[in-house]
Design an enzyme around this catalytic site. Structure first.
Site, short mmCIF file in Angstrom:
data_model
loop_
_atom_site.label_atom_id
_atom_site.label_comp_id
_atom_site.label_asym_id
_atom_site.label_seq_id
_atom_site.Cartn_x
_atom_site.Cartn_y
_atom_site.Cartn_z
N HIS A 56 57.86 54.88 -18.57
CA HIS A 56 58.25 54.24 -17.31
C HIS A 56 57.29 53.09 -17.04
O HIS A 56 56.21 53.29 -16.49
CB HIS A 56 58.25 55.24 -16.15
N PHE A 57 57.66 51.92 -17.45
CA PHE A 57 56.87 50.70 -17.45
C PHE A 57 55.75 50.84 -18.49
O PHE A 57 54.62 51.18 -18.17
CB PHE A 57 56.31 50.34 -16.07
#
Length: 149
Positions: free
Chosen positions: A46-47
């Site tokens: 996530h990112f």
């Protein structure tokens, strides 16, 4: 009912338990906290290289502390192993990113509790006391029944 009794009744376990502590609870609201650990499953990917806590996880933290813990307290003996509190609606505004290893504090104020439905105004702040998200969360008591066959 004290804080530890409420924590023991939560229908969650790791890795989906997002309540570390309840510091205050009464019939009008609850204050609790959770630390988001960097090795949590939701940070992977996530990112990439700059992980940020997903909004759905922040919503879940607010729901577990601000709705479910308060609901268990309000129901007291009416909440048992065949009970759960199902999320029915959310209206959350995300104001600031939350990163791994941050501790967040959730304050929830009861708007109403009637006919098995609980609605709360919730606010999450970071360690510096800055609001990271705020809004309303509602849920209702579900009595799970298993039929003998």
């Amino acid at each position: 009912m004290n804080s530890q009794e409420i924590l023991n009744k939560l229908p969650y376990s790791k890795p989906f338990l997002f309540v570390d502590e309840i510091s205050k609870i009464d019939e009008n609201g609850v204050i609790g906290s959770y630390t988001l650990h960097e090795d949590s499953f939701f940070y992977k990917g996530h990112f990439k290289d700059h992980p940020v806590t997903p909004g759905v996880i922040l919503t879940e933290v607010m729901a577990q502390i601000g709705l479910v813990c308060l609901g268990i307290y309000l129901l007291n003996d009416g909440f048992n192993s065949s009970s759960s509190i199902a999320l029915t609606s959310t209206n959350i505004e995300f104001l600031k990113a939350v990163y791994p290893n941050e501790k967040v504090i959730v304050t929830s104020e009861k708007i109403y509790f009637r006919f098995g439905k609980l609605k709360c105004k919730v606010c999450m702040v970071n360690q510096e006391g800055v609001a990271v998200c705020t809004g309303d969360i509602a849920g209702m008591l579900i009595q799970n029944s298993k039929k003998n066959e």
